[in-house]
Motif scaffolding. Structure first.
Motif, PDB file in Angstrom:
ATOM      1  N   PRO A 234      -4.464  14.308  -1.262  1.00  0.00           N
ATOM      2  CA  PRO A 234      -4.271  15.741  -1.490  1.00  0.00           C
ATOM      3  C   PRO A 234      -2.830  16.175  -1.207  1.00  0.00           C
ATOM      4  O   PRO A 234      -2.067  15.434  -0.578  1.00  0.00           O
ATOM      5  CB  PRO A 234      -5.240  16.396  -0.491  1.00  0.00           C
ATOM      6  N   PRO A 235      -2.447  17.361  -1.652  1.00  0.00           N
ATOM      7  CA  PRO A 235      -1.098  17.875  -1.387  1.00  0.00           C
ATOM      8  C   PRO A 235      -0.789  17.921   0.109  1.00  0.00           C
ATOM      9  O   PRO A 235      -1.622  18.356   0.908  1.00  0.00           O
ATOM     10  CB  PRO A 235      -1.133  19.278  -1.995  1.00  0.00           C
ATOM     11  N   ALA A 236       0.408  17.503   0.466  1.00  0.00           N
ATOM     12  CA  ALA A 236       0.788  17.371   1.872  1.00  0.00           C
ATOM     13  C   ALA A 236       0.882  18.709   2.601  1.00  0.00           C
ATOM     14  O   ALA A 236       0.670  18.771   3.817  1.00  0.00           O
ATOM     15  CB  ALA A 236       2.118  16.631   1.978  1.00  0.00           C
ATOM     16  N   CYS A 237       1.228  19.767   1.876  1.00  0.00           N
ATOM     17  CA  CYS A 237       1.410  21.065   2.528  1.00  0.00           C
ATOM     18  C   CYS A 237       0.100  21.837   2.717  1.00  0.00           C
ATOM     19  O   CYS A 237       0.080  22.852   3.418  1.00  0.00           O
ATOM     20  CB  CYS A 237       2.386  21.928   1.725  1.00  0.00           C
ATOM     21  N   LEU A 238      -0.969  21.376   2.077  1.00  0.00           N
ATOM     22  CA  LEU A 238      -2.228  22.115   2.134  1.00  0.00           C
ATOM     23  C   LEU A 238      -3.179  21.589   3.191  1.00  0.00           C
ATOM     24  O   LEU A 238      -3.866  22.370   3.861  1.00  0.00           O
ATOM     25  CB  LEU A 238      -2.913  22.089   0.762  1.00  0.00           C
TER      26      LEU A 238
ATOM     27  N   ALA B 186      -8.244   8.996  -2.831  1.00  0.00           N
ATOM     28  CA  ALA B 186      -8.423   9.458  -1.453  1.00  0.00           C
ATOM     29  C   ALA B 186      -8.311  10.973  -1.350  1.00  0.00           C
ATOM     30  O   ALA B 186      -8.174  11.505  -0.248  1.00  0.00           O
ATOM     31  CB  ALA B 186      -7.395   8.785  -0.538  1.00  0.00           C
ATOM     32  N   ASP B 187      -8.366  11.642  -2.498  1.00  0.00           N
ATOM     33  CA  ASP B 187      -8.451  13.101  -2.481  1.00  0.00           C
ATOM     34  C   ASP B 187      -9.938  13.433  -2.381  1.00  0.00           C
ATOM     35  O   ASP B 187     -10.638  13.557  -3.396  1.00  0.00           O
ATOM     36  CB  ASP B 187      -7.852  13.701  -3.752  1.00  0.00           C
ATOM     37  N   LEU B 188     -10.413  13.547  -1.164  1.00  0.00           N
ATOM     38  CA  LEU B 188     -11.835  13.747  -0.918  1.00  0.00           C
ATOM     39  C   LEU B 188     -12.228  15.220  -1.003  1.00  0.00           C
ATOM     40  O   LEU B 188     -13.338  15.589  -0.602  1.00  0.00           O
ATOM     41  CB  LEU B 188     -12.209  13.183   0.459  1.00  0.00           C
ATOM     42  N   ARG B 189     -11.324  16.034  -1.531  1.00  0.00           N
ATOM     43  CA  ARG B 189     -11.590  17.468  -1.676  1.00  0.00           C
ATOM     44  C   ARG B 189     -11.697  17.853  -3.160  1.00  0.00           C
ATOM     45  O   ARG B 189     -12.616  18.554  -3.558  1.00  0.00           O
ATOM     46  CB  ARG B 189     -10.493  18.288  -0.986  1.00  0.00           C
TER      47      ARG B 189
ATOM     48  N   ALA C  51       9.068  21.524  -0.869  1.00  0.00           N
ATOM     49  CA  ALA C  51       9.434  20.105  -0.835  1.00  0.00           C
ATOM     50  C   ALA C  51       9.922  19.713   0.557  1.00  0.00           C
ATOM     51  O   ALA C  51       9.559  18.658   1.093  1.00  0.00           O
ATOM     52  CB  ALA C  51      10.512  19.818  -1.882  1.00  0.00           C
ATOM     53  N   LYS C  52      10.748  20.572   1.156  1.00  0.00           N
ATOM     54  CA  LYS C  52      11.237  20.294   2.510  1.00  0.00           C
ATOM     55  C   LYS C  52      10.096  20.317   3.525  1.00  0.00           C
ATOM     56  O   LYS C  52      10.063  19.505   4.453  1.00  0.00           O
ATOM     57  CB  LYS C  52      12.308  21.323   2.900  1.00  0.00           C
ATOM     58  N   ASN C  53       9.172  21.253   3.352  1.00  0.00           N
ATOM     59  CA  ASN C  53       8.035  21.337   4.274  1.00  0.00           C
ATOM     60  C   ASN C  53       7.163  20.086   4.190  1.00  0.00           C
ATOM     61  O   ASN C  53       6.696  19.571   5.213  1.00  0.00           O
ATOM     62  CB  ASN C  53       7.190  22.574   3.957  1.00  0.00           C
ATOM     63  N   ALA C  54       6.935  19.608   2.966  1.00  0.00           N
ATOM     64  CA  ALA C  54       6.137  18.395   2.783  1.00  0.00           C
ATOM     65  C   ALA C  54       6.806  17.203   3.454  1.00  0.00           C
ATOM     66  O   ALA C  54       6.151  16.413   4.144  1.00  0.00           O
ATOM     67  CB  ALA C  54       5.941  18.124   1.293  1.00  0.00           C
TER      68      ALA C  54
ATOM     69  N   SER D 152       0.852  -1.197   0.000  1.00  0.00           N
ATOM     70  CA  SER D 152       0.000   0.000   0.000  1.00  0.00           C
ATOM     71  C   SER D 152       0.885   1.242   0.000  1.00  0.00           C
ATOM     72  O   SER D 152       1.782   1.367   0.834  1.00  0.00           O
ATOM     73  CB  SER D 152      -0.928   0.002   1.214  1.00  0.00           C
ATOM     74  N   ILE D 153       0.624   2.138  -0.948  1.00  0.00           N
ATOM     75  CA  ILE D 153       1.462   3.323  -1.111  1.00  0.00           C
ATOM     76  C   ILE D 153       0.582   4.561  -1.286  1.00  0.00           C
ATOM     77  O   ILE D 153      -0.384   4.553  -2.055  1.00  0.00           O
ATOM     78  CB  ILE D 153       2.395   3.186  -2.326  1.00  0.00           C
ATOM     79  N   VAL D 154       0.934   5.605  -0.570  1.00  0.00           N
ATOM     80  CA  VAL D 154       0.289   6.905  -0.712  1.00  0.00           C
ATOM     81  C   VAL D 154       1.144   7.767  -1.627  1.00  0.00           C
ATOM     82  O   VAL D 154       2.360   7.843  -1.462  1.00  0.00           O
ATOM     83  CB  VAL D 154       0.138   7.606   0.659  1.00  0.00           C
ATOM     84  N   ILE D 155       0.510   8.402  -2.609  1.00  0.00           N
ATOM     85  CA  ILE D 155       1.226   9.330  -3.476  1.00  0.00           C
ATOM     86  C   ILE D 155       0.668  10.725  -3.250  1.00  0.00           C
ATOM     87  O   ILE D 155      -0.537  10.955  -3.358  1.00  0.00           O
ATOM     88  CB  ILE D 155       1.116   8.920  -4.948  1.00  0.00           C
ATOM     89  N   THR D 156       1.566  11.637  -2.912  1.00  0.00           N
ATOM     90  CA  THR D 156       1.160  13.009  -2.619  1.00  0.00           C
ATOM     91  C   THR D 156       2.160  13.965  -3.250  1.00  0.00           C
ATOM     92  O   THR D 156       3.095  13.549  -3.947  1.00  0.00           O
ATOM     93  CB  THR D 156       1.051  13.239  -1.099  1.00  0.00           C
ATOM     94  N   SER D 157       1.969  15.235  -3.019  1.00  0.00           N
ATOM     95  CA  SER D 157       2.859  16.259  -3.557  1.00  0.00           C
ATOM     96  C   SER D 157       2.875  17.435  -2.594  1.00  0.00           C
ATOM     97  O   SER D 157       2.002  17.542  -1.724  1.00  0.00           O
ATOM     98  CB  SER D 157       2.379  16.717  -4.934  1.00  0.00           C
ATOM     99  N   PRO D 158       3.852  18.328  -2.709  1.00  0.00           N
ATOM    100  CA  PRO D 158       3.857  19.505  -1.839  1.00  0.00           C
ATOM    101  C   PRO D 158       2.672  20.434  -2.079  1.00  0.00           C
ATOM    102  O   PRO D 158       2.081  20.961  -1.135  1.00  0.00           O
ATOM    103  CB  PRO D 158       5.185  20.188  -2.166  1.00  0.00           C
ATOM    104  N   GLY D 159       2.333  20.664  -3.347  1.00  0.00           N
ATOM    105  CA  GLY D 159       1.262  21.615  -3.652  1.00  0.00           C
ATOM    106  C   GLY D 159       0.414  21.175  -4.817  1.00  0.00           C
ATOM    107  O   GLY D 159       0.592  20.072  -5.367  1.00  0.00           O
ATOM    108  N   GLN D 160      -0.492  22.022  -5.233  1.00  0.00           N
ATOM    109  CA  GLN D 160      -1.381  21.725  -6.346  1.00  0.00           C
ATOM    110  C   GLN D 160      -0.645  21.838  -7.678  1.00  0.00           C
ATOM    111  O   GLN D 160       0.293  22.607  -7.819  1.00  0.00           O
ATOM    112  CB  GLN D 160      -2.574  22.689  -6.340  1.00  0.00           C
ATOM    113  N   GLY D 161      -1.086  21.036  -8.641  1.00  0.00           N
ATOM    114  CA  GLY D 161      -0.546  21.138  -9.984  1.00  0.00           C
ATOM    115  C   GLY D 161       0.791  20.471 -10.213  1.00  0.00           C
ATOM    116  O   GLY D 161       1.421  20.666 -11.256  1.00  0.00           O
ATOM    117  N   ASP D 162       1.250  19.669  -9.249  1.00  0.00           N
ATOM    118  CA  ASP D 162       2.538  18.989  -9.406  1.00  0.00           C
ATOM    119  C   ASP D 162       2.430  17.735 -10.273  1.00  0.00           C
ATOM    120  O   ASP D 162       3.439  17.161 -10.667  1.00  0.00           O
ATOM    121  CB  ASP D 162       3.122  18.616  -8.044  1.00  0.00           C
ATOM    122  N   GLY D 163       1.200  17.279 -10.535  1.00  0.00           N
ATOM    123  CA  GLY D 163       1.000  16.142 -11.422  1.00  0.00           C
ATOM    124  C   GLY D 163       0.900  14.802 -10.736  1.00  0.00           C
ATOM    125  O   GLY D 163       1.106  13.767 -11.368  1.00  0.00           O
ATOM    126  N   LYS D 164       0.562  14.782  -9.452  1.00  0.00           N
ATOM    127  CA  LYS D 164       0.522  13.521  -8.716  1.00  0.00           C
ATOM    128  C   LYS D 164      -0.528  12.549  -9.264  1.00  0.00           C
ATOM    129  O   LYS D 164      -0.304  11.335  -9.291  1.00  0.00           O
ATOM    130  CB  LYS D 164       0.254  13.765  -7.231  1.00  0.00           C
TER     131      LYS D 164
END
Length: 228
Positions: free
Chosen positions: A154-158, A73-76, A186-189, A38-50
């Motif tokens: 959803p994006p990890a930083c949001l 699982a992006d319920l938003r 990226a560091k914040n995420a 099981s793997i979660v794929i996320t990104s720092p922000g919107q529009g990164d192409g996840k």
């Protein structure tokens, strides 16, 4: 968005499709002591192409004779269903909030071995649903049926959703966009995921420029993966 965006399906011999197969192989050997199911794929922000990355990765794994379930699982702002042209009338939110069997909600796709669990109706409390005990029970059941369960989050930083999901998943992949994702984001995420002891197994660098100095998400995609 529709299936034309899934380069691993429409042009499996392309450089882009090969990049996803490399990513698939690296995931397979990311943890020698434990199989990642099981793997979660996320990104720092919107529009990164996840979502583009996870859709193509799902196809690449399924074409390797593995039974795959891709969960939106992006319920938003869900959009996985648009890639595979399946319904989003019912989905994950129904399974987490109602007494219904997953077999009635999960849909097959035009790709052999690949099933989709759409997000379903957007709930008022996404983080609470994703942090409930019901999703842990559901994931345990699904891992007995599928070789790989992929979560598009959803994006990890949001919002906290990705961090919440990472506590029950075997691993997390962070998608960053070349020339778009800042080093700070990226560091914040990564820091947010580290706080919940997420198993970050690697990074995908999306939207890499070609030699001509341009990129196209469908045709000129190239991925870079580095396990920790």
């Amino acid at each position: 968005m529709d299936k034309k965006n899934i380069i691993t399906n429409i042009n499996p011999k392309s450089r882009s499709a090969e990049a996803y197969r490399i990513l698939r192989t690296n995931i397979q050997f990311a943890n020698i002591d434990k199989t990642l199911k099981s793997i979660v794929i996320t990104s720092p922000g919107q529009g990164d192409g996840k979502s583009t990355v996870i859709a193509n990765l799902a196809v690449a794994i399924a074409r390797n004779n593995k039974k795959v379930l891709l969960i939106d699982a992006d319920l938003r702002k869900p959009n996985v269903h648009t890639f595979f042209q399946v319904s989003n009338t019912k989905g994950l939110t129904n399974l987490l909030s109602e007494d219904v069997e997953y077999i009635r909600i999960i849909e097959s796709t035009y790709v052999e071995n690949l099933d989709i669990l759409s997000s379903g109706p957007i709930p008022p409390n996404p983080s609470e649903l994703l942090g409930s005990n019901r999703i842990k029970i559901l994931l345990d059941e699904l891992k007995n049926v599928y070789d790989m369960v992929l979560f598009d989050s959803p994006p990890a930083c949001l919002v906290t959703d990705a961090a919440v999901l990472s506590t029950i998943a075997d691993g997390v992949i962070l998608v960053c966009a070349a020339g778009q994702t800042t080093i700070e984001n990226a560091k914040n995420a990564k820091a947010l995921l580290d706080k919940v002891n997420a198993n970050i197994i690697g990074v995908v660098l999306n939207k890499m420029a070609t030699k001509a100095g341009r990129y196209n998400k469908a045709d000129d995609y190239y991925s870079y993966y580095e396990g920790e």
